[in-house]
Scaffold this motif. Structure first.
Motif: not given
Length: 254
Positions: A93-94, A97, A101, A134, A138, A143-144
């Motif tokens: 997930h990180d 994202d 970004r 995802w 999100t 988020g991004a």
């Protein structure tokens, strides 16, 4: 500490290990800062010290530190770390994202071109099983992806240059394969609005996405490009689309 070896020793049993708290609850912020520092000073990744930090903690720190690193420190090894993070349940997930970004940054090695290369090489079934949940989970979490969509839909985009537009639209169109229509439709509309600022990029968008193995994504690339060309495309913009190899009737076949 002036060498990678000294850093490794300090992480194994020295001052850094105690400072970061590797024997209890590691300080994520300090690990992130360390990941940036070792990349700038030694040209290496924190994952080179996974034996001391732990695989997940090191990967998470590398991903979190990416926005603070200069483009010169982003190497093939960094890209491999990102791929590794995308394959990790704990860091996926990180990592995803972060890729969205970084997507619109023209001079960043991990921008939308990297994202496109990663996603286009994954078979559609596997890609949908990862990306669609995802995107759904999100949605509306600030988020991004939410920011990319919202800014493209609602903000002043007059100052957006052609390179940023190209990269931004690329990221948005990958969201249009999502089965959640809230994401799919808003991303398509946002991409179309951006392309109206630079309709000359329609040929790039079509050439990029008509080769993707996802009909939803290809279809929305056509919609966004057609809308931009109708709104402000010049004769040369239309001609460039018409000359796409093997797709002279691109808007008739979708």
């Amino acid at each position: 500490m002036t060498t990678p070896e000294a850093v490794g020793e300090a992480l194994q049993s020295g001052s850094l290990r105690h400072l970061i708290g590797l024997d209890s609850e590691p300080d994520a912020g300090l690990l992130e800062a360390l990941s940036v520092t070792v990349s700038h000073r030694f040209g290496i990744e924190l994952t080179d010290f996974s034996d001391a930090c732990g695989d997940t903690a090191a990967l998470t720190a590398v991903i979190a530190g990416l926005p603070w690193r200069s483009a010169a420190t982003i190497t093939n090894r960094t890209g491999a770390c990102v791929i590794q993070a995308l394959r990790s349940r704990a860091v996926f997930h990180d990592a995803m994202d972060m890729l969205f970004r970084l997507a619109p940054r023209p001079d960043h090695p991990l921008n939308s071109r990297f994202l496109h290369n990663v996603l286009s090489r994954v078979p559609m079934a596997r890609r949908d099983a990862l990306l669609t949940p995802w995107l759904h989970e999100t949605h509306k979490t600030n988020g991004a992806v939410d920011r990319l969509i919202t800014w493209a839909q609602l903000k002043d985009i007059d100052a957006v240059g052609w390179q940023t537009c190209q990269l931004w639209v690329t990221a948005l169109l990958w969201c249009t394969g999502c089965s959640d229509r809230r994401v799919r439709d808003s991303a398509a509309l946002a991409a179309a609005r951006l392309l109206t600022r630079h309709p000359d990029q329609a040929s790039y968008v079509l050439n990029t996405f008509l080769a993707v193995d996802d009909e939803w994504v290809a279809e929305r690339a056509c919609y966004a490009s057609y809308a931009a060309l109708l709104r402000g495309g010049s004769g040369s913009d239309w001609a460039n689309v018409a000359l796409l190899d093997g797709r002279r009737h691109v808007f008739e076949c979708r």
